[in-house]
Design a protein around this motif. Structure first.
Motif, PDB file in Angstrom:
ATOM      1  N   ALA A  32      52.156  35.839  25.177  1.00 27.47           N
ATOM      2  CA  ALA A  32      50.738  35.447  25.184  1.00 27.47           C
ATOM      3  C   ALA A  32      50.190  35.248  26.594  1.00 27.47           C
ATOM      4  CB  ALA A  32      50.557  34.166  24.369  1.00 27.47           C
ATOM      5  N   ARG A  33      51.003  34.716  27.484  1.00 22.48           N
ATOM      6  CA  ARG A  33      50.497  34.458  28.839  1.00 22.48           C
ATOM      7  C   ARG A  33      50.063  35.760  29.523  1.00 22.48           C
ATOM      8  NH1 ARG A  33      53.194  33.053  32.763  1.00 22.48           N
ATOM      9  NH2 ARG A  33      51.559  32.056  33.949  1.00 22.48           N
ATOM     10  N   ARG A  34      50.824  36.808  29.303  1.00 23.30           N
ATOM     11  CA  ARG A  34      50.500  38.088  29.952  1.00 23.30           C
ATOM     12  C   ARG A  34      49.166  38.622  29.441  1.00 23.30           C
ATOM     13  NH1 ARG A  34      56.260  41.239  30.165  1.00 23.30           N
ATOM     14  NH2 ARG A  34      57.497  39.397  30.541  1.00 23.30           N
ATOM     15  N   TYR A  36      46.830  37.005  27.864  1.00 23.26           N
ATOM     16  CA  TYR A  36      45.727  36.085  28.158  1.00 23.26           C
ATOM     17  C   TYR A  36      45.295  36.188  29.625  1.00 23.26           C
ATOM     18  CZ  TYR A  36      43.003  31.791  28.125  1.00 23.26           C
ATOM     19  OH  TYR A  36      41.990  30.870  28.225  1.00 23.26           O
ATOM     20  N   ALA A  37      46.274  36.298  30.519  1.00 19.76           N
ATOM     21  CA  ALA A  37      45.941  36.408  31.948  1.00 19.76           C
ATOM     22  C   ALA A  37      45.109  37.663  32.205  1.00 19.76           C
ATOM     23  CB  ALA A  37      47.222  36.438  32.782  1.00 19.76           C
ATOM     24  N   TRP A  38      45.520  38.740  31.595  1.00 22.95           N
ATOM     25  CA  TRP A  38      44.802  40.012  31.762  1.00 22.95           C
ATOM     26  C   TRP A  38      43.396  39.903  31.169  1.00 22.95           C
ATOM     27  CZ3 TRP A  38      46.980  45.175  29.345  1.00 22.95           C
ATOM     28  CH2 TRP A  38      46.202  46.256  29.787  1.00 22.95           C
ATOM     29  N   THR A  40      41.620  37.295  30.600  1.00 20.98           N
ATOM     30  CA  THR A  40      40.782  36.347  31.344  1.00 20.98           C
ATOM     31  C   THR A  40      40.182  37.014  32.566  1.00 20.98           C
ATOM     32  OG1 THR A  40      42.147  34.503  30.620  1.00 20.98           O
ATOM     33  CG2 THR A  40      40.777  34.129  32.539  1.00 20.98           C
ATOM     34  N   ARG A  41      41.003  37.793  33.241  1.00 19.06           N
ATOM     35  CA  ARG A  41      40.530  38.372  34.503  1.00 19.06           C
ATOM     36  C   ARG A  41      39.599  39.567  34.289  1.00 19.06           C
ATOM     37  NH1 ARG A  41      42.668  35.841  38.783  1.00 19.06           N
ATOM     38  NH2 ARG A  41      44.255  34.362  38.138  1.00 19.06           N
ATOM     39  N   ASP A  49      40.126  34.353  24.741  1.00 18.21           N
ATOM     40  CA  ASP A  49      40.737  33.866  23.498  1.00 18.21           C
ATOM     41  C   ASP A  49      40.615  34.913  22.399  1.00 18.21           C
ATOM     42  OD1 ASP A  49      41.360  31.472  24.665  1.00 18.21           O
ATOM     43  OD2 ASP A  49      40.474  30.244  23.077  1.00 18.21           O
ATOM     44  N   THR A  52      42.762  38.003  23.091  1.00 18.00           N
ATOM     45  CA  THR A  52      44.190  37.705  22.909  1.00 18.00           C
ATOM     46  C   THR A  52      44.521  37.634  21.423  1.00 18.00           C
ATOM     47  OG1 THR A  52      44.185  36.469  24.981  1.00 18.00           O
ATOM     48  CG2 THR A  52      46.021  36.054  23.481  1.00 18.00           C
ATOM     49  N   GLN A  53      43.650  36.965  20.698  1.00 22.44           N
ATOM     50  CA  GLN A  53      43.874  36.844  19.256  1.00 22.44           C
ATOM     51  C   GLN A  53      43.898  38.224  18.597  1.00 22.44           C
ATOM     52  OE1 GLN A  53      42.095  33.610  16.811  1.00 22.44           O
ATOM     53  NE2 GLN A  53      40.880  35.262  15.969  1.00 22.44           N
ATOM     54  N   ARG A  82      46.764  47.038  25.987  1.00 26.96           N
ATOM     55  CA  ARG A  82      45.858  47.810  26.852  1.00 26.96           C
ATOM     56  C   ARG A  82      44.739  48.445  26.027  1.00 26.96           C
ATOM     57  NH1 ARG A  82      45.581  52.906  29.401  1.00 26.96           N
ATOM     58  NH2 ARG A  82      44.711  52.656  31.479  1.00 26.96           N
ATOM     59  N   ILE A 104      42.538  41.331  40.723  1.00 24.52           N
ATOM     60  CA  ILE A 104      43.946  41.318  40.300  1.00 24.52           C
ATOM     61  C   ILE A 104      44.834  41.856  41.418  1.00 24.52           C
ATOM     62  CG2 ILE A 104      45.611  42.376  38.712  1.00 24.52           C
ATOM     63  CD1 ILE A 104      43.472  42.232  36.535  1.00 24.52           C
ATOM     64  N   LEU A 107      45.360  39.244  43.900  1.00 23.35           N
ATOM     65  CA  LEU A 107      46.272  38.237  43.359  1.00 23.35           C
ATOM     66  C   LEU A 107      47.720  38.702  43.483  1.00 23.35           C
ATOM     67  CD1 LEU A 107      46.201  35.531  41.636  1.00 23.35           C
ATOM     68  CD2 LEU A 107      46.474  37.004  39.658  1.00 23.35           C
ATOM     69  N   PHE A 151      45.008  47.954  34.884  1.00 23.85           N
ATOM     70  CA  PHE A 151      44.308  46.747  34.442  1.00 23.85           C
ATOM     71  C   PHE A 151      42.806  46.989  34.260  1.00 23.85           C
ATOM     72  CE2 PHE A 151      48.073  44.745  36.485  1.00 23.85           C
ATOM     73  CZ  PHE A 151      48.550  44.077  35.368  1.00 23.85           C
TER      74      PHE A 151
END
Lengths: 196, 212
Positions: A32-34, A36-38, A40-41, A49, A52-53, A82, A104, A107, A151
């Motif tokens: 989920a972190r991967r 969500y991070a993508w 979000t950015r 949210d 991701t869902q 993707r 990104i 970052l 990305f």
């Protein structure tokens, strides 16, 4: 050698295909972190949210389509993610994707967080760290084009225009970056069963 | 033109890199919402299945719905019971900063303890974290059964009992131990189920790890 007792991603995906909600929750914890991070950015925190869902509902719905004989779960799920995230981002126009992918890239050019959260640390395998290092070690100009393509979902022509470089140069940099990352993935083998 | 397939092949590495560099974390509420939604979500089925389902008629569908609801409730309970070691560690660690100092450290040394008799995915397991530059040991275990009356889970590092793991209702327990010195390299870790006063690891070995 220490042996993990946690099931592999591939085994979990098979269980998800059979409707195992606990296996689904475990894959969510791992990935989920991967996503969500993508999200979000590229899409902004307001839509991360939802995106991701949707990605994970696709996993829940389509896990039976995953065939471990054709590759690792991580690569398959990256493609699922993707498709959803870039699909949403494309509805917002090229400029936003360009800016977000540049952010990104900046970052990724920095050193990673020296004090990641317990959650981040626990789910990141040694292999993940090695793959991340392979991205970090790409020459800046190669990393930039692959980040914009992956990305941001930008075409090579769009990237060439954005960075004011000839299309042939963008193609060459992309090809070199892909080859290096493929080598890193092959070198570090298949995804190991993760520790709890 | 770069193909999507080429990008997807390397997406695993790119996503790992982004995760490593990003502080963003989805909220627990998103996880709960997603899992609830997944359990309610109609999974797409092969066309032949749909035809069969139509033929099966209303009665069969009603029975299926009832079974699904029962399964959903059961899955919810299972989920609640199977909170991950990680989540529990986070809850517990919020109360104890030293856990982060050890577990998050780049130079952390980690040993994974496993059951000598149970190799299943639901077997109990444990971890021992140390740092070569600090005297602390963080030990934790998950999926432990409640200790029988008159017995406790004792953690031994090498031959020394260093503490007791008291599992909570979901089988998770942890403690922090301050060693006598910095940089001790342990060769063996065991979690032993035995009476409280026992000091010699004479009970049943529940989890074990041996260094090379």
């Amino acid at each position: 050698m220490l042996r993990s007792i946690e099931p592999s991603d591939e085994a979990l995906a098979e269980r998800v295909g059979e409707g195992d909600i606990v296996a689904f929750a475990t894959l969510y914890d791992r990935y989920a972190r991967r996503v969500y991070a993508w999200a979000t950015r590229i899409l902004g925190p307001g839509d991360a949210d939802d995106a991701t869902q949707e990605v994970f509902l696709r996993l829940w719905d389509r896990a039976r389509q995953f065939d471990p004989a054709r590759g690792l779960f991580g690569a398959w799920f990256a493609a699922v993610s993707r498709h959803e995230i870039i699909g949403r981002a494309r509805r917002r126009g090229r400029e936003q994707r360009l800016v977000a992918s540049e952010e990104i890239d900046e970052l990724l050019a920095q050193a990673p967080d020296p004090r990641p959260s317990v959650e981040a640390r626990a789910w990141m395998t040694e292999r993940d760290a090695l793959l991340a290092a392979a991205v970090r070690e790409l020459p800046a100009e190669q990393r930039r084009v692959i980040v914009m393509a992956y990305f941001g979902g930008l075409s090579q022509s769009e990237i060439a225009a954005a960075i004011s470089a000839p299309l042939g140069t963008v193609k060459k940099r992309t090809s070199l970056a892909l080859a290096k990352l493929r080598r890193a993935i092959a070198q570090h083998g298949s995804a190991p069963a993760r520790e709890g | 033109m770069v193909k999507d397939r080429d990008l997807d092949e390397t997406g695993e590495a790119l996503l790992a890199a982004l995760a490593e560099h990003s502080p963003e974390t989805p909220t627990p509420a998103l996880r709960e919402r997603l899992l609830r939604k997944a359990m309610r979500h109609e999974r797409s089925q092969p066309i032949s299945w749909r035809r069969s389902a139509l033929i099966a008629g209303t009665l069969a569908m009603t029975l299926l719905l009832a079974a699904s609801l029962a399964w959903g409730l059961s899955a919810n309970r299972t989920l609640a019971q199977e909170r991950t070691l990680l989540t529990q560690l986070q809850d517990a660690a919020a109360k104890d900063e030293i856990v982060f100092e050890i577990v998050d450290a780049r130079n952390v040394i980690k040993a994974t303890l496993r059951s000598p008799t149970d190799d299943s995915p639901t077997a109990p397991y444990g971890k021992v974290f140390t740092r070569p530059d600090m005297p602390y040991v963080v030990a934790m275990a998950g999926r432990l059964s409640p200790a029988p009356s008159g017995q406790e889970y004792h953690l031994y590092l090498d031959d020394r009992r260093i503490g007791t793991i008291t599992p909570n209702e979901s089988g998770f327990g942890y403690f922090v131990y301050r060693a006598d010195a910095v940089g001790i390299a342990y060769q063996q870790a065991r979690v032993v189920l035995e009476p409280p006063q026992t000091m010699g690891a004479s009970g049943r070995v529940v989890l074990t790890w041996t260094g090379r």
